[in-house]
Design a protein around this motif. Structure first.
Motif, PDB file in Angstrom:
ATOM      1  N   ALA A 501      32.422  15.088  57.191  1.00 54.84           N
ATOM      2  CA  ALA A 501      31.418  15.672  58.073  1.00 54.84           C
ATOM      3  C   ALA A 501      31.848  17.045  58.566  1.00 54.84           C
ATOM      4  O   ALA A 501      33.021  17.407  58.510  1.00 54.84           O
ATOM      5  N   ARG A 625      30.738  14.779  65.092  1.00 56.26           N
ATOM      6  CA  ARG A 625      30.603  15.117  63.672  1.00 56.26           C
ATOM      7  C   ARG A 625      29.138  15.144  63.275  1.00 56.26           C
ATOM      8  O   ARG A 625      28.315  14.441  63.847  1.00 56.26           O
ATOM      9  N   HIS A 626      28.837  15.958  62.258  1.00 52.01           N
ATOM     10  CA  HIS A 626      27.475  16.054  61.733  1.00 52.01           C
ATOM     11  C   HIS A 626      27.534  16.045  60.213  1.00 52.01           C
ATOM     12  O   HIS A 626      28.514  16.503  59.612  1.00 52.01           O
ATOM     13  N   SER A 627      26.493  15.540  59.584  1.00 50.29           N
ATOM     14  CA  SER A 627      26.463  15.522  58.126  1.00 50.29           C
ATOM     15  C   SER A 627      26.459  16.950  57.589  1.00 50.29           C
ATOM     16  O   SER A 627      25.985  17.869  58.255  1.00 50.29           O
ATOM     17  N   ASP A 628      26.997  17.089  56.390  1.00 48.77           N
ATOM     18  CA  ASP A 628      27.037  18.393  55.739  1.00 48.77           C
ATOM     19  C   ASP A 628      25.812  18.511  54.837  1.00 48.77           C
ATOM     20  O   ASP A 628      25.823  18.069  53.688  1.00 48.77           O
ATOM     21  N   ASP A 644      30.837  10.488  55.193  1.00 49.27           N
ATOM     22  CA  ASP A 644      30.451  11.279  56.358  1.00 49.27           C
ATOM     23  C   ASP A 644      29.649  12.527  56.017  1.00 49.27           C
ATOM     24  O   ASP A 644      28.875  13.014  56.843  1.00 49.27           O
ATOM     25  N   CYS A 645      29.817  13.088  54.815  1.00 49.15           N
ATOM     26  CA  CYS A 645      29.025  14.273  54.471  1.00 49.15           C
ATOM     27  C   CYS A 645      27.552  13.914  54.321  1.00 49.15           C
ATOM     28  O   CYS A 645      26.669  14.753  54.487  1.00 49.15           O
ATOM     29  N   SER A 647      26.210  10.964  56.037  1.00 45.79           N
ATOM     30  CA  SER A 647      25.874  10.534  57.392  1.00 45.79           C
ATOM     31  C   SER A 647      27.151  10.026  58.065  1.00 45.79           C
ATOM     32  O   SER A 647      27.734   9.046  57.592  1.00 45.79           O
ATOM     33  N   PRO A 648      27.607  10.667  59.144  1.00 50.24           N
ATOM     34  CA  PRO A 648      28.853  10.252  59.785  1.00 50.24           C
ATOM     35  C   PRO A 648      28.804   8.790  60.224  1.00 50.24           C
ATOM     36  O   PRO A 648      27.811   8.331  60.798  1.00 50.24           O
TER      37      PRO A 648
END
Length: 674
Positions: A501, A625-628, A644-645, A647-648
């Motif tokens: 993330a 954290r936030h998704s990339d 996490d990229c 959805s965290p």
């Protein structure tokens, strides 16, 4: 350690168990269906563990007098006929199997009076207890009705009849549930729940244990001497008050069952004809002893089981984080217990016992004691699973899926070596792909590597070691210190994006040092006395407890009205973490915003209006954290985004994503072949 100690046969009643490993009951799925259909997924689940080497399986509980069922359960023998196939298959692996039978919940029933009425039941039918006026553990305004002698007699009769059905279906015995975790039968044995004045209550321990003892006698009379009768037994209650549990190492006066009563009760159960005691500690109030969280030490219930075993002559099995080989080996060598109760460890790795026997300890996928896939899913009405092993209750599906090597002759690149990436790489290898991991840091493990600093008894290091060992064993190529930006430059056929993330950045007005939580956990830096932590997720709360243990004064600041680590249901992990925070005297501020830190004072606004000032030497920024959304760039590649990229989430989400990706790849391959 000499493996012989684990694989010496154990005599239980007239039966001999091939080794010292017992699979404990877990409520992962119903054992039967009211329409009499075969529960093939649950059968495959048990057979997989029998094949994996356990000496005996104890199934999940069946309530002998289930609420709302027309007629007695034992009058519906036909619904249990499919279990004959289960016992036959389990016995093929020289594994014993016994059925757990329960009297139900009593005061621990989690339902409102309205819920009960909607199910067509009366208050008196649903809210039973040993005595009138016993409060419901979840809602003290609900007062339970004391059971009549006739009702106790019906329960005793039902236990015996159900035990006979179990015997007829090929089970080797039954386990009575029991004098354990404050369920209905246990409530009879506890003074604070049992205020009866007849032969089933009062001060006399013999009276309070009469109900379970009569159940044992009735089963023995009905089924004969060749059936195993085990009793699930909570040795001590670990309670300071009716609603206050005791933490490990805490000095307290036992409110519930103490060790002296436990020993005397065990003698009564043995005299009644019990063949084995399956032990742990705790009640529903102190349930993190019966369902030990990651914060509990391995073998947390051993000391009390040892005390018990010195005074009786039947085998004592101990459960509760009994999946550390050194701990359980020493317990068997010292004679502390006769057998090892494994529950969640067999969810994480059904081949646990065979791997111990073959001395392949590094191959064992460890339980991380998180409750995320098992207990929390059960409590929210979902199908149970395992955070590190989504194959639970889907054993045959995944066996068939991995049998087809659809990736043979193809290559796969995994970008990111965190938990999601490592799990994806292993699964891709199992599907036949040639796999390469590209990781921009100089190590594998992602953010999970930081856990070991704040979890004294955690399995973080164990699960990371398992991933690394398995990656080496699979000959997966690993490139660390390698940053991939344009995937079109890669030669692999399939690309998995597991890059993690994005981290939030905060600008805080502060004249004291503040540090990102991951930077702190990855460093050897020290903190001053007054520590202010922004955020209240699991990592932040665990760090707060760790800092409090080493003498820091900690404040946890959460902008939302509720602590972030508390979910829809409060699992034993969450309850114990909350109690640890209380013991550490951690200041908790909710609906709170940090405005500034000036001259060692933090200025906080609560509920948008109240002003609070707290001493502050250091500020730790929590894990936001936030998704990339952008991910990697490139063309002409099959790209799968996981972890996490995408959805965290937590480790369960990361591993589940990897499995879902494999299912997608399998479907796509089958579609192309079609």
């Amino acid at each position: 350690m000499d493996n012989d100690i684990f694989f010496t046969p154990l005599k239980v009643g007239t039966h001999t168990i091939k080794n010292r490993f017992i699979m404990c009951p877990m409520a992962v799925a119903p054992l039967y269906s009211l329409d009499g259909s075969c529960m093939r997924d649950i059968a495959d689940y048990y057979v997989k563990r029998a094949k994996g080497g356990v000496g005996m399986i104890i199934t999940r509980a069946i309530t002998v007098c289930p609420l709302g069922l027309e007629g007695a359960l034992y009058d519906k023998k036909h619904i249990f006929e499919p279990l004959k196939k289960l016992t036959e298959e389990v016995h093929q692996y020289h594994c014993k199997i016994i059925m757990q039978l329960s009297a139900g919940g009593g005061r621990i029933i989690h339902a409102s009076e309205e819920d009960i009425r909607k199910r067509g039941l009366s208050f008196e039918e649903a809210f039973k207890a040993p005595s009138d006026g016993v409060p419901n553990i979840w809602d003290e305004t609900i007062k339970h009705k004391g059971m009549l002698k006739e009702e106790i007699s019906e329960y005793i009769h039902a236990f015996a009849e159900m035990a006979q059905i179990a015997k007829d279906m090929g089970f080797d015995g039954v386990e009575v549930h029991a004098v354990h975790e404050e369920f209905l039968m246990d409530q009879f044995t506890l003074k604070y729940c049992n205020k009866r004045t007849d032969e089933y209550g009062g001060e006399a321990l013999e009276n309070r244990f009469r109900f379970p003892c009569e159940v044992i006698k009735a089963i023995r009379e009905k089924c004969g001497k060749d059936i195993i009768i085990s009793m699930r037994y909570g040795v001590t209650s670990k309670m300071k008050t009716m609603h206050s549990p005791a933490l490990p190492g805490e000095e307290f006066k036992e409110f519930g069952r103490n060790i002296e009563e436990a020993i005397a009760g065990a003698k009564l159960l043995e005299a009644a004809g019990c063949d084995m005691l399956s032990t742990d500690n705790g009640t529903t109030c102190s349930w993190y002893w019966a369902h030990p969280p990651v914060y509990m030490p391995y073998g947390c219930n051993l000391q009390e089981s040892l005390c018990l075993g010195k005074h009786i002559h039947i085998p004592v099995i101990c459960a509760g984080r009994m999946d550390d080989i050194e701990t359980i080996g020493n317990a068997l060598v010292d004679g502390a217990v006769d057998g090892i109760g494994l529950g969640r460890a067999l969810l994480a790795d059904p081949d646990y016992v065979n791997k111990v026997k073959e001395k392949k300890l590094s191959d064992i996928k460890p339980c991380i004691a998180c409750h995320k896939g098992c207990l929390e899913k059960i409590l929210t009405g979902q199908k149970a699973s395992c955070a590190v092993n989504p194959e639970v209750l889907n054993e045959v599906f995944y066996e068939n899926m991995f049998r087809e090597k659809t990736g043979k002759g193809q290559s796969a690149a995994v970008i990111g070596g965190g938990v999601a990436g490592m799990q994806a790489a292993i699964l891709l290898f199992q599907k036949g792909f040639s796999v390469t991991i590209y990781e921009k840091k100089d190590y594998l493990g992602g953010i999970y590597v930081y856990d070991k600093k704040i979890k004294e008894y955690g399995a973080s290091e164990k699960i990371l070691n398992w991933f690394k060992h398995t990656i080496d064993k699979c000959h997966i190529t690993v490139h660390t210190n390698t940053y991939v930006e344009d995937i079109s430059m890669l030669e692999e056929d399939v690309v998995v994006c597991a890059t993690g993330a994005k981290r939030s950045k905060k600008d805080i007005i502060s004249d004291v040092e503040y540090v990102d939580i991951l930077e702190y956990l990855s460093s050897e830096s020290s903190l001053d006395n007054n520590v202010f932590i922004l955020g209240s997720g699991m990592v932040e709360a665990e760090l707060a407890c760790h800092l409090a243990q080493v003498g820091k004064r900690v404040t946890l600041c959460e902008k939302e009205p509720q602590l972030a680590f508390l979910g829809k249901v409060q699992s034993p992990n969450e309850v114990m973490l909350r109690d640890m925070m209380g013991k550490g005297k951690i200041t908790v501020l909710t609906s709170a915003m940090l405005e500034k830190v000036e001259r060692g004072i933090a200025y906080i606004t609560i509920n948008g209006e109240d002003k609070v000032q707290i001493k502050c030497d250091n500020v730790i920024l929590g894990l936001e954290r936030h998704s990339d959304g952008e991910g990697l760039i490139g063309i002409n590649k099959s790209v799968y985004r996981i972890g996490d990229c995408k959805s965290p989430g937590n480790i369960m989400d990361a591993i589940a994503d990897a499995y879902e990706m494999i299912k997608e790849i399998t479907k796509k391959s089958i579609s192309m072949e079609g």
